[in-house]
Design a protein around this motif. Structure first.
Motif, short mmCIF file in Angstrom:
data_model
loop_
_atom_site.label_atom_id
_atom_site.label_comp_id
_atom_site.label_asym_id
_atom_site.label_seq_id
_atom_site.Cartn_x
_atom_site.Cartn_y
_atom_site.Cartn_z
N GLN A 1 -32.07 -14.30 13.94
CA GLN A 1 -33.15 -14.99 13.24
C GLN A 1 -34.53 -14.59 13.76
OE1 GLN A 1 -32.02 -19.16 13.62
NE2 GLN A 1 -31.10 -19.13 11.58
N ASP A 2 -34.58 -14.05 14.99
CA ASP A 2 -35.87 -13.70 15.57
C ASP A 2 -35.96 -12.27 16.07
OD1 ASP A 2 -34.26 -13.80 17.81
OD2 ASP A 2 -35.31 -15.48 18.75
N GLY A 3 -34.86 -11.50 15.97
CA GLY A 3 -34.84 -10.14 16.46
C GLY A 3 -34.59 -10.00 17.95
N LEU A 4 -34.46 -11.12 18.64
CA LEU A 4 -34.27 -11.10 20.09
C LEU A 4 -32.89 -11.59 20.52
CD1 LEU A 4 -37.76 -12.53 21.13
CD2 LEU A 4 -37.05 -10.12 21.06
N LYS A 5 -32.40 -12.65 19.89
CA LYS A 5 -31.07 -13.18 20.18
C LYS A 5 -30.16 -12.85 19.00
CE LYS A 5 -32.83 -16.98 23.01
NZ LYS A 5 -32.90 -18.45 23.20
N TRP A 6 -29.05 -12.15 19.29
CA TRP A 6 -28.21 -11.59 18.24
C TRP A 6 -26.80 -12.17 18.29
CZ3 TRP A 6 -29.68 -7.89 14.58
CH2 TRP A 6 -31.00 -7.43 14.70
N LYS A 7 -26.19 -12.25 17.10
CA LYS A 7 -24.80 -12.70 16.98
C LYS A 7 -23.97 -11.59 16.34
CE LYS A 7 -21.77 -16.32 15.12
NZ LYS A 7 -21.10 -16.47 16.43
N TRP A 8 -22.90 -11.22 17.00
CA TRP A 8 -21.98 -10.18 16.52
C TRP A 8 -21.07 -10.77 15.45
CZ3 TRP A 8 -21.54 -5.08 16.89
CH2 TRP A 8 -20.31 -4.47 16.61
N THR A 9 -20.93 -10.09 14.32
CA THR A 9 -20.07 -10.58 13.24
C THR A 9 -18.80 -9.78 13.07
OG1 THR A 9 -21.15 -9.26 11.52
CG2 THR A 9 -22.10 -11.43 11.99
N GLY A 10 -18.74 -8.57 13.66
CA GLY A 10 -17.51 -7.78 13.58
C GLY A 10 -17.68 -6.51 12.77
N GLN A 11 -16.54 -5.99 12.32
CA GLN A 11 -16.54 -4.72 11.60
C GLN A 11 -17.19 -4.86 10.24
OE1 GLN A 11 -12.75 -2.60 11.52
NE2 GLN A 11 -13.26 -1.72 9.52
N ALA A 12 -18.03 -3.88 9.89
CA ALA A 12 -18.75 -3.91 8.61
C ALA A 12 -18.23 -2.88 7.62
CB ALA A 12 -20.24 -3.67 8.85
N TYR A 13 -17.75 -1.76 8.10
CA TYR A 13 -17.22 -0.72 7.21
C TYR A 13 -16.22 0.14 7.98
CZ TYR A 13 -20.59 2.27 9.66
OH TYR A 13 -21.29 2.93 10.63
N GLY A 14 -15.43 0.88 7.23
CA GLY A 14 -14.40 1.72 7.82
C GLY A 14 -14.60 3.19 7.51
N PRO A 15 -13.63 4.03 7.90
CA PRO A 15 -13.78 5.48 7.77
C PRO A 15 -13.21 6.07 6.49
CG PRO A 15 -11.87 4.99 9.11
CD PRO A 15 -12.46 3.66 8.74
N LYS A 16 -12.56 5.25 5.66
CA LYS A 16 -11.91 5.78 4.45
C LYS A 16 -12.93 5.88 3.32
CE LYS A 16 -8.05 5.05 1.26
NZ LYS A 16 -6.90 4.17 0.93
N VAL A 17 -12.97 7.04 2.68
CA VAL A 17 -13.90 7.31 1.60
C VAL A 17 -13.12 7.54 0.31
CG1 VAL A 17 -15.63 8.91 0.71
CG2 VAL A 17 -15.65 8.27 3.12
N ILE A 18 -13.58 6.90 -0.78
CA ILE A 18 -12.99 7.12 -2.10
C ILE A 18 -14.01 7.88 -2.93
CG2 ILE A 18 -12.00 6.05 -4.16
CD1 ILE A 18 -11.39 3.58 -2.46
N TYR A 19 -13.66 9.07 -3.35
CA TYR A 19 -14.56 9.90 -4.12
C TYR A 19 -14.50 9.57 -5.61
CZ TYR A 19 -15.25 12.69 0.08
OH TYR A 19 -15.58 13.09 1.35
N ASP A 20 -15.48 10.10 -6.36
CA ASP A 20 -15.57 9.81 -7.80
C ASP A 20 -14.31 10.22 -8.55
OD1 ASP A 20 -18.08 8.76 -7.49
OD2 ASP A 20 -19.14 10.60 -8.06
N ASP A 21 -13.63 11.27 -8.10
CA ASP A 21 -12.44 11.74 -8.80
C ASP A 21 -11.18 11.00 -8.40
OD1 ASP A 21 -11.98 12.70 -6.27
OD2 ASP A 21 -11.94 14.83 -6.83
N GLY A 22 -11.34 9.96 -7.56
CA GLY A 22 -10.19 9.15 -7.15
C GLY A 22 -9.52 9.60 -5.88
N THR A 23 -9.85 10.78 -5.35
CA THR A 23 -9.27 11.24 -4.11
C THR A 23 -9.87 10.48 -2.92
OG1 THR A 23 -10.91 13.01 -3.89
CG2 THR A 23 -8.86 13.54 -5.05
#
Length: 343
Positions: free
Chosen positions: A270-292
């Protein structure tokens, strides 16, 4: 050889010409990531669409500059923070091929013999350390490092420049590349994060730094205090990216270096000084436009791309490596990946 290697991508929208500009690390001489300590330079690219493609325009900061983060100043300035050393005393690798590194040029970790020995204890609690102080290092614990170049800041009124002469903003001799990222408030004050191996010397730990005037490097102050407890963050985190949302809340993304070590984590404040960790936000798997799909073994250097308002995130960029053996060296080729966010 035609392939150039890049790493990460900080993106900002320019209302003057209605383009999105990206700043990324490029490895000079068509080299791969094993030469990041010798061949890194910062390039600028642009696109009419936030999703790209981005066209390379020019070298913004020469060898040696690495892992740039670019944010906006209170009057619309473009403000870059980066590890920087020009001229660079380390020899440039010149025998690379197609984005892979000649094995004779592969980076080697070295002890920071020029740094003062550390007792391993946390000192200078709070914002007691100021611009220009020497980093304590962790030589007393024999930490192996690859780079100890300092963080510099440069700014410009336009993406293409002219950019100001880079000036030192944190310690003269950090124990490692500091991964500095920051946000600048409307009143010109600044809050950001930097990282080192303290305490314990075994993983990357982020800390806070502040400035009362972002343009005046003598007002920068940095802290050794840990942002998160070991109960919340069980290993190293690095590659911080900070932003403020439309409601005034602070957010940060990180590259996680434990459990899912090719994933990204999130925290808020809320102030840029004291932070709260929420966990994982994204992973390494990518889905391309062609479905691969493809799961990248290296997914680091996160940055968000925002819409024209600068408050709505529309895409995520990362520096990624495929881990596939190509050319002169294995797992060495990298590129900047952009993934649209679900709206």
């Amino acid at each position: 050889p035609t392939r150039s290697i890049c790493w990460g991508g900080a993106v900002l929208y320019s209302p003057e010409d209605q383009k999105w500009y990206m700043w990324a690390t490029e490895l000079e001489g068509k080299c791969g990531m094993h030469t990041w300590t010798t061949n890194s330079q910062t390039i600028r690219a642009s696109s009419d669409d936030p999703m790209g493609p981005y066209t390379r325009e020019a070298v913004q900061f020469p060898v040696w500059s690495h892992e740039v983060d670019v944010t906006r100043g209170p009057n619309g300035e473009y403000v870059a923070f980066m590890s920087y050393r020009v001229p660079c005393p380390r020899p440039l690798c010149t025998t690379c091929t197609d984005g892979t590194t000649d094995p004779v040029c592969k980076k080697k970790s070295t002890t920071a013999a020029h740094l003062p020995r550390s007792t391993g204890k946390q000192e200078h609690k709070g914002m007691g350390r100021k611009f220009g102080d020497v980093g304590e290092g962790v030589v007393g614990r024999r930490m192996l490092i690859s780079d100890t170049d300092a963080t510099y800041m440069s700014w410009s009124n336009t993406p293409a420049g002219p950019w100001s002469t880079p000036q030192l903003v944190l310690m003269k001799a950090p124990e490692m590349d500091s991964n500095v990222a920051a946000v600048i408030h409307k009143d010109g004050t600044l809050v950001g994060m930097w990282r080192d191996h303290n305490p314990g010397g075994h993983h990357s730990t982020p800390h806070i730094f502040t400035a009362s005037d972002w343009k005046d490097n003598t007002t920068y102050r940095w802290s050794d205090d840990e942002l998160f407890s070991s109960k919340d963050v069980k290993g190293g985190i690095e590659d911080m990216f900070l932003w403020i949302d439309g409601r005034g809340n602070y957010h940060a993304l990180f590259h996680m270096m434990y459990d899912c070590d090719n994933c990204g984590g999130h925290a808020y404040s809320q102030d840029g000084l004291k932070w709260k960790w929420t966990g994982q936000a994204y992973g390494p798997k990518v889905i391309y436009d062609d479905g691969t799909t493809f799961t990248f073994p290296y997914v680091e250097r996160p940055h968000l791309v925002f819409d024209k308002t600068g408050t709505k995130p529309v895409a995520l960029t990362n520096g990624v490596k495929t881990g596939i053996t190509n050319g002169l060296s294995n797992d060495d080729q990298s590129f900047t990946l952009l993934r649209p966010l679900k709206q």
